[in-house]
Structures are given as structure tokens and as C-alpha cells.
Scaffold this motif. Structure first.
Motif, PDB file in Angstrom:
ATOM      1  N   MET A   1       0.846  -1.192   0.000  1.00 30.26           N
ATOM      2  CA  MET A   1       0.000   0.000   0.000  1.00 30.26           C
ATOM      3  C   MET A   1       0.879   1.239   0.000  1.00 30.26           C
ATOM      4  O   MET A   1       1.964   1.249   0.560  1.00 30.26           O
ATOM      5  CB  MET A   1      -0.896   0.013   1.225  1.00 30.26           C
ATOM      6  CG  MET A   1      -1.889  -1.122   1.258  1.00 30.26           C
ATOM      7  SD  MET A   1      -2.943  -1.037   2.723  1.00 30.26           S
ATOM      8  CE  MET A   1      -3.914  -2.506   2.471  1.00 30.26           C
ATOM      9  N   SER A   2       0.414   2.287  -0.622  1.00 29.06           N
ATOM     10  CA  SER A   2       1.199   3.511  -0.686  1.00 29.06           C
ATOM     11  C   SER A   2       0.469   4.620   0.051  1.00 29.06           C
ATOM     12  O   SER A   2      -0.697   4.526   0.387  1.00 29.06           O
ATOM     13  CB  SER A   2       1.415   3.907  -2.149  1.00 29.06           C
ATOM     14  OG  SER A   2       0.169   4.138  -2.773  1.00 29.06           O
ATOM     15  N   GLY A   3       1.176   5.720   0.282  1.00 28.86           N
ATOM     16  CA  GLY A   3       0.562   6.889   0.876  1.00 28.86           C
ATOM     17  C   GLY A   3       0.462   6.860   2.388  1.00 28.86           C
ATOM     18  O   GLY A   3      -0.176   7.732   2.961  1.00 28.86           O
ATOM     19  N   LEU A   4       1.074   5.875   3.062  1.00 23.47           N
ATOM     20  CA  LEU A   4       1.019   5.806   4.509  1.00 23.47           C
ATOM     21  C   LEU A   4       2.187   6.567   5.123  1.00 23.47           C
ATOM     22  O   LEU A   4       3.284   6.578   4.569  1.00 23.47           O
ATOM     23  CB  LEU A   4       1.073   4.347   4.983  1.00 23.47           C
ATOM     24  CG  LEU A   4      -0.136   3.492   4.633  1.00 23.47           C
ATOM     25  CD1 LEU A   4       0.111   2.060   5.055  1.00 23.47           C
ATOM     26  CD2 LEU A   4      -1.380   4.028   5.314  1.00 23.47           C
ATOM     27  N   PRO A   5       1.982   7.195   6.283  1.00 19.23           N
ATOM     28  CA  PRO A   5       3.100   7.833   6.965  1.00 19.23           C
ATOM     29  C   PRO A   5       4.151   6.790   7.334  1.00 19.23           C
ATOM     30  O   PRO A   5       3.836   5.624   7.573  1.00 19.23           O
ATOM     31  CB  PRO A   5       2.455   8.421   8.225  1.00 19.23           C
ATOM     32  CG  PRO A   5       0.997   8.506   7.912  1.00 19.23           C
ATOM     33  CD  PRO A   5       0.720   7.358   6.985  1.00 19.23           C
ATOM     34  N   PRO A  95      -3.997   0.740   8.194  1.00 19.72           N
ATOM     35  CA  PRO A  95      -4.008   1.589   6.995  1.00 19.72           C
ATOM     36  C   PRO A  95      -5.140   2.617   7.007  1.00 19.72           C
ATOM     37  O   PRO A  95      -4.931   3.782   6.645  1.00 19.72           O
ATOM     38  CB  PRO A  95      -4.161   0.585   5.853  1.00 19.72           C
ATOM     39  CG  PRO A  95      -3.520  -0.658   6.380  1.00 19.72           C
ATOM     40  CD  PRO A  95      -3.892  -0.698   7.831  1.00 19.72           C
ATOM     41  N   ALA A  96      -6.336   2.216   7.425  1.00 21.60           N
ATOM     42  CA  ALA A  96      -7.454   3.169   7.484  1.00 21.60           C
ATOM     43  C   ALA A  96      -7.232   4.196   8.589  1.00 21.60           C
ATOM     44  O   ALA A  96      -7.536   5.389   8.423  1.00 21.60           O
ATOM     45  CB  ALA A  96      -8.771   2.426   7.698  1.00 21.60           C
ATOM     46  N   LEU A  97      -6.694   3.763   9.727  1.00 27.82           N
ATOM     47  CA  LEU A  97      -6.416   4.713  10.806  1.00 27.82           C
ATOM     48  C   LEU A  97      -5.354   5.724  10.390  1.00 27.82           C
ATOM     49  O   LEU A  97      -5.447   6.910  10.726  1.00 27.82           O
ATOM     50  CB  LEU A  97      -5.962   3.957  12.055  1.00 27.82           C
ATOM     51  CG  LEU A  97      -7.054   3.204  12.807  1.00 27.82           C
ATOM     52  CD1 LEU A  97      -6.439   2.259  13.837  1.00 27.82           C
ATOM     53  CD2 LEU A  97      -8.013   4.185  13.492  1.00 27.82           C
ATOM     54  N   ALA A  98      -4.348   5.276   9.659  1.00 28.58           N
ATOM     55  CA  ALA A  98      -3.315   6.194   9.190  1.00 28.58           C
ATOM     56  C   ALA A  98      -3.884   7.216   8.206  1.00 28.58           C
ATOM     57  O   ALA A  98      -3.484   8.380   8.194  1.00 28.58           O
ATOM     58  CB  ALA A  98      -2.174   5.404   8.540  1.00 28.58           C
ATOM     59  N   GLU A  99      -4.840   6.783   7.403  1.00 28.72           N
ATOM     60  CA  GLU A  99      -5.498   7.711   6.482  1.00 28.72           C
ATOM     61  C   GLU A  99      -6.310   8.750   7.255  1.00 28.72           C
ATOM     62  O   GLU A  99      -6.305   9.940   6.916  1.00 28.72           O
ATOM     63  CB  GLU A  99      -6.394   6.929   5.530  1.00 28.72           C
ATOM     64  CG  GLU A  99      -6.972   7.755   4.395  1.00 28.72           C
ATOM     65  CD  GLU A  99      -7.721   6.903   3.389  1.00 28.72           C
ATOM     66  OE1 GLU A  99      -8.780   7.350   2.919  1.00 28.72           O
ATOM     67  OE2 GLU A  99      -7.242   5.790   3.079  1.00 28.72           O
ATOM     68  N   ALA A 100      -6.985   8.311   8.309  1.00 28.67           N
ATOM     69  CA  ALA A 100      -7.723   9.254   9.151  1.00 28.67           C
ATOM     70  C   ALA A 100      -6.772  10.220   9.839  1.00 28.67           C
ATOM     71  O   ALA A 100      -7.051  11.423   9.941  1.00 28.67           O
ATOM     72  CB  ALA A 100      -8.557   8.485  10.186  1.00 28.67           C
ATOM     73  N   LEU A 124       2.773  -7.389  19.143  1.00 36.07           N
ATOM     74  CA  LEU A 124       2.563  -6.360  18.124  1.00 36.07           C
ATOM     75  C   LEU A 124       1.064  -6.167  17.900  1.00 36.07           C
ATOM     76  O   LEU A 124       0.546  -6.452  16.818  1.00 36.07           O
ATOM     77  CB  LEU A 124       3.259  -6.721  16.811  1.00 36.07           C
ATOM     78  CG  LEU A 124       3.342  -5.582  15.796  1.00 36.07           C
ATOM     79  CD1 LEU A 124       4.379  -4.544  16.219  1.00 36.07           C
ATOM     80  CD2 LEU A 124       3.680  -6.105  14.401  1.00 36.07           C
ATOM     81  N   GLY A 125       0.378  -5.677  18.925  1.00 39.50           N
ATOM     82  CA  GLY A 125      -1.020  -5.339  18.767  1.00 39.50           C
ATOM     83  C   GLY A 125      -1.192  -4.063  17.968  1.00 39.50           C
ATOM     84  O   GLY A 125      -0.225  -3.395  17.591  1.00 39.50           O
ATOM     85  N   ILE A 126      -2.439  -3.708  17.725  1.00 34.52           N
ATOM     86  CA  ILE A 126      -2.731  -2.552  16.871  1.00 34.52           C
ATOM     87  C   ILE A 126      -2.149  -1.263  17.426  1.00 34.52           C
ATOM     88  O   ILE A 126      -1.696  -0.397  16.674  1.00 34.52           O
ATOM     89  CB  ILE A 126      -4.252  -2.421  16.643  1.00 34.52           C
ATOM     90  CG1 ILE A 126      -4.557  -1.308  15.628  1.00 34.52           C
ATOM     91  CG2 ILE A 126      -4.992  -2.218  17.959  1.00 34.52           C
ATOM     92  CD1 ILE A 126      -6.010  -1.267  15.201  1.00 34.52           C
ATOM     93  N   ALA A 127      -2.096  -1.105  18.754  1.00 31.25           N
ATOM     94  CA  ALA A 127      -1.537   0.118  19.323  1.00 31.25           C
ATOM     95  C   ALA A 127      -0.047   0.229  19.025  1.00 31.25           C
ATOM     96  O   ALA A 127       0.465   1.324  18.786  1.00 31.25           O
ATOM     97  CB  ALA A 127      -1.784   0.169  20.828  1.00 31.25           C
ATOM     98  N   CYS A 128       0.663  -0.900  19.045  1.00 30.59           N
ATOM     99  CA  CYS A 128       2.085  -0.885  18.697  1.00 30.59           C
ATOM    100  C   CYS A 128       2.277  -0.533  17.222  1.00 30.59           C
ATOM    101  O   CYS A 128       3.106   0.316  16.866  1.00 30.59           O
ATOM    102  CB  CYS A 128       2.714  -2.240  18.975  1.00 30.59           C
ATOM    103  SG  CYS A 128       2.688  -2.761  20.695  1.00 30.59           S
ATOM    104  N   LEU A 129       1.530  -1.208  16.366  1.00 31.57           N
ATOM    105  CA  LEU A 129       1.692  -0.994  14.926  1.00 31.57           C
ATOM    106  C   LEU A 129       1.332   0.433  14.535  1.00 31.57           C
ATOM    107  O   LEU A 129       2.047   1.075  13.747  1.00 31.57           O
ATOM    108  CB  LEU A 129       0.834  -1.994  14.158  1.00 31.57           C
ATOM    109  CG  LEU A 129       1.035  -2.041  12.638  1.00 31.57           C
ATOM    110  CD1 LEU A 129       2.481  -2.335  12.281  1.00 31.57           C
ATOM    111  CD2 LEU A 129       0.121  -3.099  12.024  1.00 31.57           C
ATOM    112  N   LEU A 130       0.254   0.968  15.107  1.00 33.09           N
ATOM    113  CA  LEU A 130      -0.124   2.343  14.786  1.00 33.09           C
ATOM    114  C   LEU A 130       0.946   3.318  15.258  1.00 33.09           C
ATOM    115  O   LEU A 130       1.290   4.269  14.543  1.00 33.09           O
ATOM    116  CB  LEU A 130      -1.470   2.681  15.427  1.00 33.09           C
ATOM    117  CG  LEU A 130      -2.034   4.051  15.065  1.00 33.09           C
ATOM    118  CD1 LEU A 130      -2.398   4.124  13.583  1.00 33.09           C
ATOM    119  CD2 LEU A 130      -3.269   4.370  15.913  1.00 33.09           C
TER     120      LEU A 130
END
Length: 227
Positions: A1-5, A95-100, A124-130
Motif C-alpha cells: 500500500m502507498s501513501g502511509l506515513p 491503513p485506514a487509521l493512518a489515512e484518518a 505487536l497489537g494494533i496500538a504498537c503498529l499504529l
């Protein structure tokens, strides 16, 4: 995927995600590396396990600290990502959270995430990955146990705590946010120690089960999904 921070690649298959986990988990910072907090954020994503479009409805909110007055809100909907695979939900939802996040103003100095951080089978839960993707301090605030068990007694009173333990190692803490409520599972996300994570969750409670940032994000994600 592209466009992610950030520079983290997002896999397109569950097998590719599993291969990435050890490298990414090693990048998680478990000590305090956060500055002054003037804006605190909340993050949540809503999806349906059997949705054939694999839609993820993600919301991020920004609140003033210490008043917790809402300052901003942003949402994003992404479809066609990874399927629902237990243990890999972060790869499906971040990916959706990063877009938000990219559309959120002002940007928070600290984000409370509705989900687990280190309290995850692979750490590596979602809080770590985000936190890794956004390079922002994050805290995992989950509503149910994913792995491990609560060790010892947890009295039915606000502020009661007990360790969340798995294979002899503490993954986080079970926190009774109010009397009569099921406990929250608080764990490190990224760039925040466990003691600091617990303190911030407690500061953000306003007599409800959920801290205000994740409660607001949960409501926003639900509203986005209903639309």
C-alpha cells in the motif's frame, strides 16, 4: 500500500504479515519518549468479520488536554485489505487509521488506541503498529483479553488493578475503571512505559468505563460505519 506515513510496508497477505511481525515488534519502544501533551488523541476502527468487501471504518479524534474538550475528528473507509485473521487485525485496520490521521487537525501528542499493544501473542497489537507507522506515542486500551490471564484478585472498585500475565511475563494491567464494570486491559503501545500508560488512562476517565479519547473514537467510528 502507498501513501502511509512512515516507511513501514503493509503486506497484502496474512503470510507476508506474519513474516514482518518479528522485525516490527523489535522496533517497539517500551520506555517514555514523549514530550508535553497538549492534545490527546483516540483511535478506533469498526469492521465486520464476514463483510465480503473487507471494509474498515476508522476514526481518530483530538481532544484538548487537560479539559478533554473535542478539537477535531477525522475518519476513513478502506476496503479490500487483509481478511479478518486473529492476531493480524492491526495490519487490517492501521491503513485506514493512518489515512484518518492524515486528515486530523490538530495532531495529538499521545494517542489512546481501542485495542491491544504489547498484550498480543507476538507483542505487536494494533496500538504498537499504529505507533510505529505514525511515529507517535500510543497506549493500548482493550475491552477484553486477547492473550494471557489476569493474575490475582481484582476488587470491584474503581482504580483496582491486577497484572495481565502470559507465560510468566507481564503483558499489561487489568484496570477497573469504575465499580461494576468489566476491567480495561492497558498495555504499552509505543514510546510509553506501562506506568505512564496506566496513569494517562486513569487521567482520562470521567466516570465511565472507557477513557474519553477511546470512547469518542469508538462513537465516531460507529457513526461513520452507519453512514
Amino acid at each position: 500500500m502507498s501513501g502511509l506515513p512512515g516507511d513501514l510496508p503493509f503486506p497484502e497477505t496474512a503470510a507476508a504479515a506474519r513474516r514482518l511481525i518479528p522485525e516490527l515488534a523489535a522496533r517497539v519502544v517500551t520506555e517514555d519518549r514523549l514530550g508535553a501533551v497538549r492534545v490527546i488523541g483516540g483511535a478506533d476502527a469498526s469492521s465486520t468479520r464476514f463483510d465480503p468487501t473487507r471494509a474498515v471504518h476508522a476514526a481518530m479524534v483530538a481532544l484538548d488536554w487537560p479539559s478533554l474538550v473535542p478539537l477535531g475528528e477525522a475518519g476513513a473507509v478502506r476496503r479490500g485489505g487483509l481478511p479478518y485473521v486473529p492476531g493480524l487485525l492491526g495490519f487490517r485496520e492501521v491503513p485506514a487509521l493512518a489515512e484518518a490521521w492524515a486528515a486530523l487537525h490538530p495532531r495529538p501528542d499521545l494517542v489512546l488506541v481501542d485495542g491491544h499493544g504489547l498484550a498480543h501473542p507476538q507483542g505487536l497489537g494494533i496500538a504498537c503498529l499504529l505507533g510505529l507507522v505514525l511515529d507517535v506515542p500510543t497506549i493500548g486500551v482493550a475491552k477484553s483479553v486477547l492473550v494471557g490471564e489476569v493474575a490475582g484478585d481484582l476488587p470491584d472498585e474503581a482504580g483496582a488493578r491486577a497484572p495481565l500475565v502470559w507465560k510468566g511475563r507481564q503483558l499489561g494491567i487489568a484496570l477497573r475503571s469504575r465499580r461494576g464494570a468489566n476491567p480495561l486491559l492497558v498495555s504499552i503501545g509505543h514510546r510509553v512505559s506501562l506506568d505512564t500508560a496506566i496513569a494517562w488512562v486513569e487521567r482520562c476517565l470521567r466516570g465511565r468505563r472507557l477513557p474519553e479519547p477511546t470512547r469518542a473514537a469508538h462513537d465516531a467510528a460507529g457513526a461513520l460505519r452507519r453512514r
